[in-house]
Design a protein around this motif. Structure first.
Motif, short mmCIF file in Angstrom:
data_model
loop_
_atom_site.label_atom_id
_atom_site.label_comp_id
_atom_site.label_asym_id
_atom_site.label_seq_id
_atom_site.Cartn_x
_atom_site.Cartn_y
_atom_site.Cartn_z
N SER A 78 0.84 -1.19 0.00
CA SER A 78 0.00 0.00 0.00
C SER A 78 0.87 1.24 0.00
O SER A 78 2.08 1.19 0.29
CB SER A 78 -0.92 0.00 1.22
N ARG A 79 0.25 2.36 -0.30
CA ARG A 79 1.01 3.62 -0.35
C ARG A 79 1.59 3.96 1.02
O ARG A 79 2.73 4.39 1.12
CB ARG A 79 0.09 4.74 -0.82
N ARG A 80 0.81 3.74 2.09
CA ARG A 80 1.27 4.05 3.44
C ARG A 80 2.49 3.19 3.79
O ARG A 80 3.47 3.67 4.37
CB ARG A 80 0.16 3.81 4.45
N ARG A 81 2.45 1.91 3.41
CA ARG A 81 3.57 1.02 3.71
C ARG A 81 4.82 1.43 2.93
O ARG A 81 5.93 1.41 3.44
CB ARG A 81 3.20 -0.42 3.42
N ARG A 82 4.62 1.81 1.65
CA ARG A 82 5.77 2.25 0.84
C ARG A 82 6.40 3.51 1.42
O ARG A 82 7.62 3.65 1.47
CB ARG A 82 5.32 2.50 -0.60
N GLU A 83 5.57 4.43 1.91
CA GLU A 83 6.10 5.65 2.51
C GLU A 83 6.86 5.33 3.80
O GLU A 83 7.90 5.92 4.08
CB GLU A 83 4.95 6.62 2.80
#
Length: 296
Positions: free
Chosen positions: A4-9
């Motif tokens: 997910s985007r949050r995990r990538r960030e």
């Protein structure tokens, strides 16, 4: 399915933090643990370790020379930190506005901070040394006689404080300048329109918004005053802790115990207590000031 985007960030953030975290672990945490371990031993200087438990810590309670170094360090901190704070803030306020040559003025104030402290110490020793120093000759010329700026305990300590402020004020000036530039100009303009004077604008607008920066400056300058380079390098070059131990700070005393007398275990014990004290003091400051974000 991809992350997910949050995990990538989060992964990207930890990747950027990793070099600093690794450096902190290798160069700070590990040496602190090793120092704590060494503090439980008596080291003979030839690699021989004898377990003595808490004897090194108990020895600190009856060490008069250590008490003298602690008093010197305490007086140094309570004089150097506020003076450097006020001078640096005043300089930042002075060079905040743009005028012809402001870049050169800022550079001139910051230049001492990029010079090696050993070189700084040698230069000031050349200026202050008794009878041959430029400052001593100038004082003699105006009728003050042969003043020993590095030979008199009080004058040597004052000289140490002045040189420390001169060395660090450019760096702290830039920190304050960054904090001042982060304050929206609209706040100052609104206060000016309401008829507030310069002091009122500083007290009620600038100072409250500058408190987080001020907190950072106080904490870093305090730690630097106790454990930083100027706490050792200047003393070592200028006075070797003298005269009469008037400039023997706690860091210089630790150095003498370890590398002059070979008391590595005792030096490690003093270091452990000093680091623990700084951690506690910093934690208390964070707790009661919320990192400089005071109420009101």
């Amino acid at each position: 399915m991809g992350m997910s985007r949050r995990r990538r960030e989060a992964v990207a953030a930890y990747a950027f933090l990793a070099p600093d975290l690794i450096g902190l672990l290798v160069f700070v945490v590990v040496p602190m643990v090793l120092a704590l371990g060494v503090s439980l031993f008596k080291v003979d200087g030839f690699g021989g370790y004898t377990f003595v438990g808490l004897d090194n810590f108990h020895r600190m309670l009856n060490d008069a020379a250590l008490g003298q170094s602690l008093r010197v360090t305490a007086v140094y901190v309570v004089t150097f930190v506020p003076i450097a704070f006020v001078v640096s803030l005043a300089l930042a306020m002075l060079v905040r506005d743009h005028f012809r040559g402001v870049g050169w003025v800022r550079t001139a104030f910051f230049v001492p901070n990029v010079i090696s402290l050993v070189v700084v110490g040698l230069l000031w020793q050349f200026l202050l040394v008794e009878k041959q120093g430029i400052a001593a000759n100038l004082l003699s010329t105006i009728g003050l006689g042969d003043v020993s700026l590095l030979g008199n305990p009080t004058l040597a300590f004052v000289s140490y404080v002045v040189i420390s402020v001169w060395f660090l004020m450019g760096y702290q000036m830039l920190i304050f300048l960054a904090g001042l530039n982060d304050i929206p100009k609209e706040f100052d303009d609104a206060a000016r329109i309401d008829g507030a004077g310069a002091w009122q604008r500083f007290r009620h607008v600038t100072w409250p918004l500058l408190r987080p920066t001020s907190f950072f400056v106080v904490v870093t300058s305090t730690v630097s005053a106790v454990t930083g380079l100027q706490a050792f390098d200047l003393v070592f070059v200028l006075t070797k802790g003298g005269p009469a131990n008037a400039t023997s700070t706690i860091v210089f005393y630790i150095y003498k115990q370890a590398f002059t007398f070979g008391n590595y275990g005792y030096a490690a014990a003093i270091t452990t207590v000093m680091v623990g004290f700084l951690v506690v003091i910093t934690g208390v400051m964070f707790r009661f000031t919320r990192g400089g974000r005071f109420d009101g």
